[in-house]
Design an enzyme around this catalytic site. Structure first.
Site, PDB file in Angstrom:
ATOM      1  N   ASP B 318      -7.361  -3.222  21.260  1.00  0.00           N
ATOM      2  CA  ASP B 318      -6.272  -3.724  21.085  1.00  0.00           C
ATOM      3  C   ASP B 318      -6.181  -3.837  19.633  1.00  0.00           C
ATOM      4  O   ASP B 318      -7.015  -3.948  18.724  1.00  0.00           O
ATOM      5  CB  ASP B 318      -6.430  -5.341  21.611  1.00  0.00           C
ATOM      6  CG  ASP B 318      -5.738  -5.383  23.065  1.00  0.00           C
ATOM      7  OD1 ASP B 318      -4.856  -4.588  23.456  1.00  0.00           O
ATOM      8  OD2 ASP B 318      -6.184  -6.206  23.841  1.00  0.00           O
ATOM      9  N   ASP B 355       6.058 -23.653   4.543  1.00  0.00           N
ATOM     10  CA  ASP B 355       5.751 -22.752   5.601  1.00  0.00           C
ATOM     11  C   ASP B 355       4.672 -22.497   6.290  1.00  0.00           C
ATOM     12  O   ASP B 355       3.506 -22.118   5.659  1.00  0.00           O
ATOM     13  CB  ASP B 355       6.262 -21.199   5.257  1.00  0.00           C
ATOM     14  CG  ASP B 355       6.463 -20.235   6.509  1.00  0.00           C
ATOM     15  OD1 ASP B 355       5.876 -20.508   7.430  1.00  0.00           O
ATOM     16  OD2 ASP B 355       6.909 -19.196   6.224  1.00  0.00           O
ATOM     17  N   GLU B 359       1.716 -16.159   8.097  1.00  0.00           N
ATOM     18  CA  GLU B 359       2.460 -15.153   6.892  1.00  0.00           C
ATOM     19  C   GLU B 359       2.759 -15.886   5.908  1.00  0.00           C
ATOM     20  O   GLU B 359       2.660 -15.423   4.678  1.00  0.00           O
ATOM     21  CB  GLU B 359       3.863 -14.618   7.702  1.00  0.00           C
ATOM     22  CG  GLU B 359       3.404 -13.646   9.013  1.00  0.00           C
ATOM     23  CD  GLU B 359       3.453 -14.188  10.173  1.00  0.00           C
ATOM     24  OE1 GLU B 359       3.276 -15.338  10.165  1.00  0.00           O
ATOM     25  OE2 GLU B 359       3.464 -13.243  11.128  1.00  0.00           O
ATOM     26  N   ALA B 391      15.741 -19.814  14.523  1.00  0.00           N
ATOM     27  CA  ALA B 391      16.067 -18.326  15.169  1.00  0.00           C
ATOM     28  C   ALA B 391      17.543 -17.877  14.792  1.00  0.00           C
ATOM     29  O   ALA B 391      17.693 -16.713  14.872  1.00  0.00           O
ATOM     30  CB  ALA B 391      15.917 -18.390  16.646  1.00  0.00           C
ATOM     31  N   THR B 393      19.326 -18.963  11.821  1.00  0.00           N
ATOM     32  CA  THR B 393      19.223 -18.404  10.332  1.00  0.00           C
ATOM     33  C   THR B 393      18.568 -17.338   9.969  1.00  0.00           C
ATOM     34  O   THR B 393      18.853 -16.421   9.338  1.00  0.00           O
ATOM     35  CB  THR B 393      19.174 -19.450   9.473  1.00  0.00           C
ATOM     36  OG1 THR B 393      17.948 -19.935   9.597  1.00  0.00           O
ATOM     37  CG2 THR B 393      20.258 -20.586   9.619  1.00  0.00           C
ATOM     38  N   MET B 395      16.132 -17.465   8.521  1.00  0.00           N
ATOM     39  CA  MET B 395      15.444 -17.409   7.106  1.00  0.00           C
ATOM     40  C   MET B 395      14.895 -18.804   6.762  1.00  0.00           C
ATOM     41  O   MET B 395      15.385 -19.749   7.514  1.00  0.00           O
ATOM     42  CB  MET B 395      16.286 -16.972   6.034  1.00  0.00           C
ATOM     43  CG  MET B 395      17.592 -17.660   5.903  1.00  0.00           C
ATOM     44  SD  MET B 395      18.735 -16.789   4.747  1.00  0.00           S
ATOM     45  CE  MET B 395      20.107 -17.994   5.025  1.00  0.00           C
TER      46      MET B 395
END
Lengths: 548, 699
Positions: B318, B355, B359, B391, B393, B395
């Protein structure tokens, strides 16, 4: 010097024919078009030439054909006085007829009789010579079936025995035999149906000069690695082997098919280099053995040889030591067993070489077909040990060597040593060694040689031992029979087992079976296993004699 | 899917060796003695023959005592004992582990949901139990309600607790593990007595160890060799009698008299020639191989699977967690339109402060590492509004006084720039295309200062980070002849980029479970053996189809059922080690077989002159080691034969050194060490022993 030239030209000639003759053999065994004669044969015996046989059916065909051959030959020998061209000879006694029938059907040609004083011309031609052809074809057919097993992918069948038998006999053995029989006749070999003539010699004595179909039998005797001579003294007789150059041709014919079969193997599995590897193993063992035999004889130790300057006892002055020793080595390296000198008279260690050659299992290059399948079995055993050492389930040409394959290969490998050792021990335990001319180590060698020769289907005799007794005829007959057909059944079983498998693709992790390292390892396994098995017995025979 | 894999060292390293503790020898002695029972020993025909021989010589030594006879007899018994010791030591290491496991399952009580309390041993398939904080989970099952942290150290040895929750791929719990917090409801998926721990105990103890295919094949070869040597020695007797009769004047020796070779010497010769070395160590090698896996926290359900691992041609791996780190990470800031990289980094960092996705964190870290920008605590900054990702926008961003920053998918951010009076240049679009083309994910960062049109600052290049050392590992695999195939849900373009970077041979993009299954079948059709790892229920068919299926312990029960190995560490990279252990197992067997057979050459040079030099003095030429006397020669060979077993026990347990390499170089190396070494070693060993035993009176 002439001796080495003799060997070197032989090697060069074999190298030269390897490809063309091997390719021809390949086309014979894998072709699908039949000629008129073949179609006639198939119709006559009721064979569907397109019906492929499973290994079991193939094996039963081999066994049935051979059983019929033995019965036919036995009857022939027992009834020879009732048939034409018997030259007035008596029928053979039961035990000798059995021994001889088995001997010729198994491609052994052990002769417990003296040809010129026992066999009529018809028996020689229609009985013995016929078996010289077909027993050779049987060997080649079985080898081809094994190779088909390696080449096949998920197949249940191995080809058709009757087709293989017919094609090999008609397209390979017969044509080559005809050509070389003519050459032999030109060289002075006898070829007639005369019962011989009595002449008065210069000294006034009467001598019987024999006649007979010698050249025609001589050629297949060598080409089919049979070895059964027309005369008692075999290729030492001037009518069977008139000159040095016929001696050369005889050896060439002996080696022609066994050394070309690896090419067939390479072609059939689609990798010629695999064929080269097998041929290389055969060549290394053969060249080493020939060189050793010649060396031991030329520099032979022993009181008499040193006194007279050469170990000439039992050798023809026409051939001299090197040509005789080379013949002795080659006839035992293949399962031929014809002789042009008497191994019993060799120096102790020189005489051990033919024995060791046979003990190798007749694989360098061995009998027609039998040599190839014998060596492939050894290669399988080598692959198994070597394969483990590279960390994979061992595979040979993409076929996994698992428990079933090892069971078959190990059993194959057990059979001939068991026959040799048990036979020899039995001879001593029952006192039948008493028919040997000698006592002590040499007498032991004589007995050991007899069983080695019979079990490995060689047929050469050390001489110096009387073997035409009921016990010897029976025991050696059994050794020949079991030494031929048990291995054949196992080889075909292996072929069947391999043919069923799919092929594992090659990768970097796969043991390469075409490189010098592997070739060396097969040579090592062959020599070491033989040494380990037979060393105790040899120690009490030729080694004890040679080191004393 | 997998958590603890990030920091695993993945640099190429050969399979580590196990060790042999001298104490183990002593502890295993009682077991070794118990194994002398012929009913146990008959499974090992080679050693059974040695034992029969030892019994025979004992009888001879009693009826006709001599120093020589007794010493030989003792050493023959020791030979059998050493063989048993090897097996007992190998088994002993598993026994300790089994004892720990047994403790884990003692006296457990199951609290059924309907309120009944029963002993855990009476749990049936389908029972539903409640487990609360501090209790031990009574049996294997799936969590059907709740979430809890579970201490699985009893099984995995890993002390950090793991989360188990209902639904999804982390629902499986194992009996014997302890719930640390919260409460879960578990549906039992095991039959009584067949729990994971039960199976583990059976496995590590080797209770119902079955011979593997290669082991069977090797046993056949050894049996054939044994028969050959038996024949070779037994048939020697009539020949020996004949020879002795011929040289009747020759003196009798310990080895040979008028009745032929003496019984003691005959047995000695047989024992020396039959492949006792490999015969003695064969089962220890197999047990130790399984044990090496257990030490790496891998449970193989059968020895067959371990062996198959050595044969694997194709590894399915994987992508996520195995080849790449778990998540995409920011790799580069690419500014546009004259903006400096530092400006872009600063803006990117600000926008990512709130955030918490991996990521987002990676953006903050990259800005800090590359530009020395310290992250400021979101809470300490006044007048700041964070704009969360939605979901719709696509951003996220941050609104500072006089400054707005947005970060997100290229199309969404570009749209935002245009809506705020900006005109994005071609350059940004080109960079976005380049990043996508290499398999990365572009995030565009834009800002708007009060009174000015919005503008794009640049692009954050997010990419899958291939774990360190993976390329080398795959190169290694290639040299071993193994193809590596990356399985990923990514689109083919992205997949290809990562595949190229990691250096795998092939990839399967946008892979569905059916695709995996089909791929495995296709490989197997071509004669290849396939290994894979998996954890989800939808991996189960592929795991079952693969020749080696390693299920992650964190995975579902279905996956664990389907695979033939379970990795307790849930580290998919371990598949590579498993392959190496499988190979090492086979190599050890092959190497010791070669060693065992080549040993015989020297033994002949010791024993044949010892037996027959009295009859044929010329044979003394073969006594190249110049051994003291017939008695000392035979004794030395027998003692060497026994001692070499003990000497090789550590090697059998540890396995021969394995360095990944192609078949040719492996063969060359092993042939040199174990083939040539096998020829030479006994010459030295027997001579050395002879130097000592010649001082024994009567030898």
């Amino acid at each position: 010097m002439a001796g080495w030239l003799f060997v070197i030209t032989l090697v060069l000639a074999l190298v030269a024919v390897y490809k063309p003759f091997g390719d021809y053999l390949y086309r014979v065994v894998s072709g699908t078009r039949d000629n008129v004669v073949e179609r006639g044969v198939y119709r006559l015996v009721g064979v569907d030439r397109n019906a492929a046989q499973t290994w079991g059916v193939y094996a039963r065909s081999v066994l049935a054909f051979s059983a019929v051959s033995i019965l036919f030959l036995y009857a022939f020998l027992r009834l020879q006085d009732k048939l034409w061209l018997s030259l007035g000879f008596d029928p053979l006694p039961g035990h000798l007829a059995w021994n001889t029938a088995v001997s010729f059907t198994t491609n052994t040609n052990w002769q417990a009789y003296s040809g010129e004083s026992t066999m009529g011309h018809l028996v020689q031609m229609a009985g013995l010579a016929v078996q010289n052809f077909v027993s050779a074809s049987v060997g080649i057919a079985v080898a081809v079936a094994l190779v088909r097993g390696f080449a096949a992918r998920k197949s249940a069948t191995l080809g058709n025995f009757w087709v293989d038998l017919t094609r090999i006999t008609l397209r390979v053995l017969l044509p080559v035999a005809v050509v070389f029989a003519v050459i032999f006749m030109a060289a002075g070999m006898v070829q007639n149906l005369s019962g011989g003539v009595d002449v008065t010699t210069l000294t006034g004595a009467t001598q019987h000069i024999t006649g007979g179909p010698v050249a025609s039998q001589e050629v297949i005797k060598e080409l089919g690695t049979n070895g059964g001579g027309f005369y008692n003294v075999n290729a030492a007789h001037p009518f069977e082997n008139p000159a040095t150059w016929t001696n050369w041709i005889q050896l060439f014919l002996i080696l022609l098919i066994p050394f070309s079969l690896p090419r067939v193997f390479g072609r059939m599995v689609g990798q010629n280099r695999q064929g080269y590897a097998i041929a290389a193993v055969m060549a290394i063992l053969a060249v080493a053995s020939v060189a050793l035999t010649i060396g031991l004889e030329v520099h032979g130790a022993g009181t008499v040889p040193q006194a007279v300057g050469a170990a000439m006892e039992g050798k023809e002055t026409r051939f001299g030591i090197p040509n005789s020793a080379a013949y002795a080595a080659i006839t035992t390296l293949t399962s031929t067993g014809s002789v042009n000198s008497f191994h019993d008279s060799y120096t102790a260690l020189g005489g051990m070489m033919p024995m060791i050659n046979m003990m190798l299992g007749e694989v360098a290059p061995g009998g027609v077909g039998a040599g190839l399948y014998g060596l492939l079995i050894l290669a399988v055993i080598t692959v198994f040990v070597a394969g483990l050492m590279v960390g994979r389930t061992p595979e040979y040409l993409g076929k996994k060597i698992g428990a079933r394959e090892m069971k078959i290969a190990s059993s194959y490998f057990l059979i001939t040593p068991a026959l040799v050792l048990i036979g020899t021990a039995a001879a001593f335990a029952t006192g039948n060694n008493a028919t040997a001319l000698n006592v002590g180590p040499h007498g032991l060698s004589e007995v050991l040689y007899a069983f080695t020769s019979a079990s490995n289907n060689n047929g050469s005799a050390f001489a110096g031992i009387t073997v035409n007794t009921p016990w010897w005829d029976t025991a050696l007959g059994l050794a020949m029979l079991l030494g031929r057909f048990l291995p054949i059944v196992l080889v075909l079983a292996l072929a069947g087992s391999l043919a069923r498998q799919k092929v594992t693709p090659e990768s970097e992790g796969t043991l390469p079976t075409h490189q010098p390292l592997f070739v060396g390892m097969v040579v090592g396994v062959t020599v070491v296993l033989v040494a380990l098995t037979f060393l105790p017995a040899l120690a009490l025979g030729p080694i004890a004699e040679g080191l004393s | 899917m997998t958590t603890p894999t990030l920091e695993k060292p993945t640099t190429p390293s050969p399979v580590r060796a196990g060790t042999l503790d001298p104490h183990q020898l002593r502890h295993s002695l009682p077991q070794a003695l118990a194994k002398l029972d012929p009913r146990t020993l008959w499974r090992n025909p080679v050693m059974l023959i040695v034992e029969v021989g030892a019994v025979f010589t004992t009888v001879l030594a009693v009826t006709d005592p001599s120093v020589f006879a007794w010493i030989i007899t003792v050493w023959l018994w020791l030979t059998v004992l050493f063989a048993n010791l090897a097996e007992a030591v190998a088994e002993g290491r598993g026994k300790a582990q089994a004892a720990t496991l047994r403790q884990a399952k003692q006296d457990m009580t199951a609290y059924l949901r309907d309120g009944r309390e029963i002993p855990a041993t009476q749990l049936k398939l389908g029972d539903v139990v409640v487990v609360e904080a501090g209790q031990i989970i009574p049996g294997d099952g799936d969590v059907i309600e709740g979430i809890a942290s579970v201490d699985e150290s009893a099984i995995t040895g890993e002390s950090a607790p793991v989360i188990r929750e209902s639904g999804g791929d982390r629902s499986a719990v194992t009996g014997g593990t302890r719930v640390l917090s919260d409460r879960i409801v578990v549906r039992i998926t095991q039959k009584p007595g067949e729990s994971f721990v039960d199976r583990m105990i059976a496995l590590v103890e080797g209770a119902n160890r079955q011979k593997t295919p290669n082991e069977i094949a090797l046993n056949i070869l050894l049996a054939a060799l044994t028969i050959i040597f038996l024949l070779s020695v037994v048939t020697l007797q009539p020949l020996a009698i004949f020879s002795k009769a011929f040289q009747a004047a020759a003196p009798d020796t310990v080895a040979l008299d008028a009745n032929g070779v003496t019984g003691i010497v005959l047995v000695s010769l047989i024992v020396c020639l039959i492949p006792t070395t490999i015969g003695a160590l064969l089962s220890a090698i197999g047990i130790a191989g399984m044990d090496r896996l257990v030490q790496r926290n891998v449970l193989a359900m059968s020895g067959r699977a371990v062996e198959a691992a050595g044969d694997v041609n194709t590894l399915l791996l994987d992508k996520t967690g195995t080849i790449t780190l778990g998540n995409r990470q920011a790799a580069e800031f690419v500014p546009v339109d004259g903006v400096t990289a530092a400006t872009l980094a600063e803006a990117a960092q600000l926008s990512s402060l709130a955030d918490e996705t991996p990521e987002g964190r990676s953006v903050v870290v990259l800005a800090k590492n590359d530009f020395g920008l310290r992250e400021s605590e979101p809470g300490l900054m006044p007048n700041v509004t964070f704009v969360p990702f939605t979901a719709q926008t696509r951003m996220s961003g941050v609104d500072l006084p006089g400054r707005q920053i947005r970060k997100g998918a290229a199309s969404a951010v570009m749209k935002w720039v245009r809506q705020n009076g900006g005109h994005p240049t071609e350059e940004a679009g080109e960079i976005v295309d380049t990043v996508s083309g290499t398999g990365g994910t572009p995030l565009v960062v834009a800002e708007q200062l009060d009174g000015q049109p919005a503008r794009a600052l640049g692009v954050i290049h997010l990419k899958d980070v291939v774990k360190a050392g993976m390329r080398e590992r795959f190169d290694e695999m290639r040299r071993m002849g193994i193809r590596t195939v990356m399985i990923t849900g990514d689109n083919p373009r992205t997949a290809k980029a990562i595949a190229d970077e990691a250096g795998v041979d092939d990839f399967l993009a946008e892979a569905t479970p059916e695709d995996k299954l089909a791929y495995i079948r296709r490989e197997q059709e071509g004669g290849r053996l396939v290994a894979m790892t998996g954890d989800g229920t939808n991996d189960a068919p592929a795991l079952a189809q693969a020749d080696v299926g390693v299920a992650m312990n964190t995975g579902t029960s279905a996956a664990k059922e389907a695979g033939n190995m379970v990795d307790l560490d849930s580290d998919p990279t371990k598949l590579i080690e498993i392959v190496e252990i499988g190979k090492q197992l086979l190599i050890t067997r092959g190497a010791l077989t070669t060693f065992s057979i080549t040993n015989d050459i020297a033994k002949y040079f010791a024993i044949i002159p010892a037996m027959f030099a009295a009859v044929y003095p010329g044979l003394d030429t073969l006594n190249v080691m110049r051994l003291h006397s017939p008695g000392s020669a035979i004794l030395s060979a027998v003692i060497f034969n026994a001692l070499v077993i003990v000497a090789l026990i550590p090697l059998a347990l540890r396995g021969v050194r394995y360095t990944p390499a192609g078949a040719s170089s492996l063969l060359r190396r092993n042939l040199l060490i174990y083939g040539l070494g096998g020829v030479i070693a006994p010459f030295l060993g027997i001579k050395l022993i002879d130097l000592l035993v010649q001082f024994i009176p009567g030898i």
